[in-house]
Design an enzyme around this catalytic site. Structure first.
Site, PDB file in Angstrom:
ATOM      1  N   LYS A 103      23.509  31.391  -8.526  1.00 48.27           N
ATOM      2  CA  LYS A 103      22.265  30.634  -8.368  1.00 48.27           C
ATOM      3  C   LYS A 103      21.784  30.216  -9.740  1.00 48.27           C
ATOM      4  O   LYS A 103      22.094  30.883 -10.743  1.00 48.27           O
ATOM      5  CB  LYS A 103      21.201  31.513  -7.700  1.00 48.27           C
ATOM      6  CG  LYS A 103      20.110  30.729  -7.003  1.00 48.27           C
ATOM      7  CD  LYS A 103      20.538  30.234  -5.639  1.00 48.27           C
ATOM      8  CE  LYS A 103      19.472  29.440  -4.947  1.00 48.27           C
ATOM      9  NZ  LYS A 103      19.821  29.171  -3.539  1.00 48.27           N
ATOM     10  N   GLY A 215       6.817  25.177   8.801  1.00 48.00           N
ATOM     11  CA  GLY A 215       7.509  24.348   7.805  1.00 48.00           C
ATOM     12  C   GLY A 215       8.173  23.180   8.507  1.00 48.00           C
ATOM     13  O   GLY A 215       8.927  23.361   9.463  1.00 48.00           O
ATOM     14  N   GLY A 217       9.866  20.560   6.765  1.00 41.88           N
ATOM     15  CA  GLY A 217      10.612  19.834   5.743  1.00 41.88           C
ATOM     16  C   GLY A 217      12.039  19.620   6.210  1.00 41.88           C
ATOM     17  O   GLY A 217      12.299  19.474   7.410  1.00 41.88           O
TER      18      GLY A 217
HETATM   19  P1  NAD Z   1      11.277  21.444   2.128  1.00 39.66           P
HETATM   20  O1  NAD Z   1      10.568  21.412   0.833  1.00 39.66           O
HETATM   21  O2  NAD Z   1      11.979  20.227   2.628  1.00 39.66           O
HETATM   22  O3  NAD Z   1      10.238  21.875   3.295  1.00 39.66           O
HETATM   23  C1  NAD Z   1       9.365  22.949   3.192  1.00 39.66           C
HETATM   24  C2  NAD Z   1       8.290  22.794   4.271  1.00 39.66           C
HETATM   25  O4  NAD Z   1       7.438  23.934   4.231  1.00 39.66           O
HETATM   26  C3  NAD Z   1       7.383  21.584   4.065  1.00 39.66           C
HETATM   27  O5  NAD Z   1       7.115  20.996   5.322  1.00 39.66           O
HETATM   28  C4  NAD Z   1       6.110  22.203   3.498  1.00 39.66           C
HETATM   29  O6  NAD Z   1       4.957  21.431   3.783  1.00 39.66           O
HETATM   30  C5  NAD Z   1       6.104  23.505   4.254  1.00 39.66           C
HETATM   31  N1  NAD Z   1       5.212  24.503   3.667  1.00 39.66           N
HETATM   32  C6  NAD Z   1       4.984  24.785   2.358  1.00 39.66           C
HETATM   33  N2  NAD Z   1       4.039  25.715   2.253  1.00 39.66           N
HETATM   34  C7  NAD Z   1       3.679  26.058   3.506  1.00 39.66           C
HETATM   35  C8  NAD Z   1       2.736  26.963   4.069  1.00 39.66           C
HETATM   36  N3  NAD Z   1       1.980  27.732   3.289  1.00 39.66           N
HETATM   37  N4  NAD Z   1       2.653  27.044   5.407  1.00 39.66           N
HETATM   38  C9  NAD Z   1       3.410  26.270   6.216  1.00 39.66           C
HETATM   39  N5  NAD Z   1       4.294  25.381   5.743  1.00 39.66           N
HETATM   40  C10 NAD Z   1       4.417  25.284   4.416  1.00 39.66           C
HETATM   41  O7  NAD Z   1      12.270  22.685   2.038  1.00 39.66           O
HETATM   42  P2  NAD Z   1      13.523  23.003   2.953  1.00 39.66           P
HETATM   43  O8  NAD Z   1      14.749  22.477   2.294  1.00 39.66           O
HETATM   44  O9  NAD Z   1      13.224  22.626   4.374  1.00 39.66           O
HETATM   45  O10 NAD Z   1      13.577  24.603   2.795  1.00 39.66           O
HETATM   46  C11 NAD Z   1      12.720  25.445   3.559  1.00 39.66           C
HETATM   47  C12 NAD Z   1      13.255  26.861   3.493  1.00 39.66           C
HETATM   48  O11 NAD Z   1      14.602  26.868   3.980  1.00 39.66           O
HETATM   49  C13 NAD Z   1      13.343  27.463   2.067  1.00 39.66           C
HETATM   50  O12 NAD Z   1      13.128  28.857   2.160  1.00 39.66           O
HETATM   51  C14 NAD Z   1      14.774  27.212   1.680  1.00 39.66           C
HETATM   52  O13 NAD Z   1      15.225  28.147   0.691  1.00 39.66           O
HETATM   53  C15 NAD Z   1      15.455  27.434   3.016  1.00 39.66           C
HETATM   54  N6  NAD Z   1      16.784  26.820   3.049  1.00 39.66           N
HETATM   55  C16 NAD Z   1      16.923  25.477   3.071  1.00 39.66           C
HETATM   56  C17 NAD Z   1      18.198  24.937   3.055  1.00 39.66           C
HETATM   57  C18 NAD Z   1      18.398  23.446   3.105  1.00 39.66           C
HETATM   58  O14 NAD Z   1      19.564  23.042   3.176  1.00 39.66           O
HETATM   59  N7  NAD Z   1      17.371  22.632   3.120  1.00 39.66           N
HETATM   60  C19 NAD Z   1      19.322  25.770   3.043  1.00 39.66           C
HETATM   61  C20 NAD Z   1      19.146  27.153   3.045  1.00 39.66           C
HETATM   62  C21 NAD Z   1      17.857  27.664   3.048  1.00 39.66           C
END
Ligand code: NAD
Length: 408
Positions: A103, A215, A217
């Protein structure tokens, strides 16, 4: 309170006992093989030189080259990067792909940077770690606040530094620069496959299941869409600006449109507002934390009423809360399995780059599905056999695989 890395090592130690892993192996996995600290110098648009602190942690490579994302965030610390690298070693072994765990991160608030500054930062970081990464050594990818564009800049800069264009040095690139079809949806798609198999093994299906998602995202919104298409009822969703609830379930397409227009799910027509805490406490079939670390804690775990928690986010459940969920007979599909679809398609991207191939989305999905479903089945059978929770079972399985690959 123990640090993120201490927590990660504690879970490794507990699972190692269950799986009867050699004590020397546990010691070796209790610290990363290599920690690299780099200075990341960037000329700001003003002409001023700023030097950011960056890290690359290489936790373990017995099963293959190190693999793991790069995070740009003001709260990045060496401890956090070490924890994330450890989780990557476990994650790659759970889904049985031939990669190790790594990482990276830079302590920076990227929201305060212009696009040109962001490009210079990305290029400076990869140039600084270039001596320790490479397609056969360590393959970074996107993580929080790092995108396909950033991976494209890094692949380009690595080519300049080494004099050799090797797209396999990073994954998560744009399609034009050697990225894989299906990468954007991979994490959520992997979560859907895992959940389908989980219910199938109980003689049930995903169709008709009620779900609350924290979430909206990349992971959460794509998951909502895919689960909705399979007949699940998405009754609550939140993002950083608020949450919405509808007992009859949302049209996810309309909700996504609303988010696009207003930049939040809050205020979606026909829904009522719901707080983050109330969302976590809803009586639904599946609760999906897809935002942050540490959201299900000893302070709120007693309120959780879902049958299953699918951890799309990394580290959303604290160790104390994990114990309570198990006692309450709530199934937790752990992050190292639930969100491993992302790294699995990253692995596919790397394979395509090395072989100079490009696979169709159908091909990618047809390879992803059995990997995720088999991993879930294997984890479930270890959990049943040893009467342990799915996280311990996933770690036990992963540790057996990592241990078996230890070089003599
Ligand atoms: P992202 O930034 O696209 O989305 C994050 C979402 O969480 C957003 O909608 C944001 O508004 C919301 N959020 C932030 N603070 C919040 C709160 N206090 N309450 C509710 N919602 C809140 O990120 P992502 O890529 O979707 O990643 C989200 C999680 O998934 C992270 O923990 C990341 O490590 C994990 N993850 C993502 C991937 C990937 O491929 N995208 C892979 C493995 C793990």
């Amino acid at each position: 309170m123990s640090s993120a890395f201490e927590n990660a090592v504690n879970v490794v130690r507990q699972a190692a006992k269950i799986a009867d892993i050699d004590e020397d192996v546990v010691e070796l996995l209790s610290r990363p093989q290599r920690i690299v600290r780099v200075a990341v110098p960037v000329y700001m648009d003003s002409g001023e030189l700023k030097i950011f602190d960056g890290f690359r942690v290489q936790h373990n490579n017995w099963r293959g080259p190190y693999k793991g994302g790069i995070r740009f965030h003001q709260d990045v610390s060496e401890d956090e990067v070490k924890a994330l690298a450890t989780w990557m070693s476990i994650k790659c072994a759970v889904v049985d792909i031939p990669l190790g765990g790594g990482k990276g991160g830079v302590i920076v608030d990227p929201k305060g940077l212009s696009q040109a500054e962001l490009e210079r930062l990305s290029r400076a970081y990869i140039a600084a770690v270039a001596p320790v990464v490479g397609p056969q050594v360590d393959i970074p990818a996107p993580d929080v606040n790092t995108t396909a564009q950033i991976m494209d800049w890094m692949a380009d800069e690595y080519a300049k530094v080494t004099g050799d264009w090797q797209p396999g040095v990073v994954t998560g690139k744009s399609i034009d620069k050697g990225g894989s079809q299906g990468r954007n949806n991979a994490t959520a798609q992997g979560g859907v496959y895992v959940l389908q198999e989980y219910f199938k093994q109980k003689g049930e299906s995903l169709s008709g299941k009620t779900m609350a998602i924290q979430g909206f995202g990349n992971a959460g919104s794509v998951f909502a869409n895919l689960a909705h298409e399979l007949g699940a009822k998405i009754v609550a969703v939140s993002d950083s600006k608020g949450g919405v609830y509808s007992a009859s379930g949302f049209s996810v397409a309309a909700l996504s449109e609303h988010k696009k227009e207003t930049s939040s799910v809050a205020g979606f027509e026909g829904s009522s507002a719901i707080s983050q805490e109330a969302l976590l406490a809803l009586d639904v079939d599946v609760l999906v934390p897809a935002a942050l670390e540490g959201v299900i804690t000893d302070a709120n775990v007693e309120n959780v009423k879902a049958r299953v928690v699918l951890e799309l986010a990394n580290g959303p459940t604290t160790p104390e809360a994990d114990v309570v969920l198990f006692e309450k007979n709530i199934g937790v599909i752990p992050d190292v399995l639930a969100n491993a679809g992302g790294v699995t398609v990253s692995y596919f991207e790397w394979k395509q780059n090395l072989a100079d191939e490009s696979w169709s989305e159908g091909e990618v999905l047809s390879k992803l599905e059995p990997i995720m479903k088999d991993a879930l089945s294997e984890v479930l059978s270890v959990a049943r056999e040893k009467n342990i929770n799915l996280r311990q079972a996933a770690y036990a399985l992963a540790l057996q695989r990592i241990s078996a690959a230890r070089p003599s």
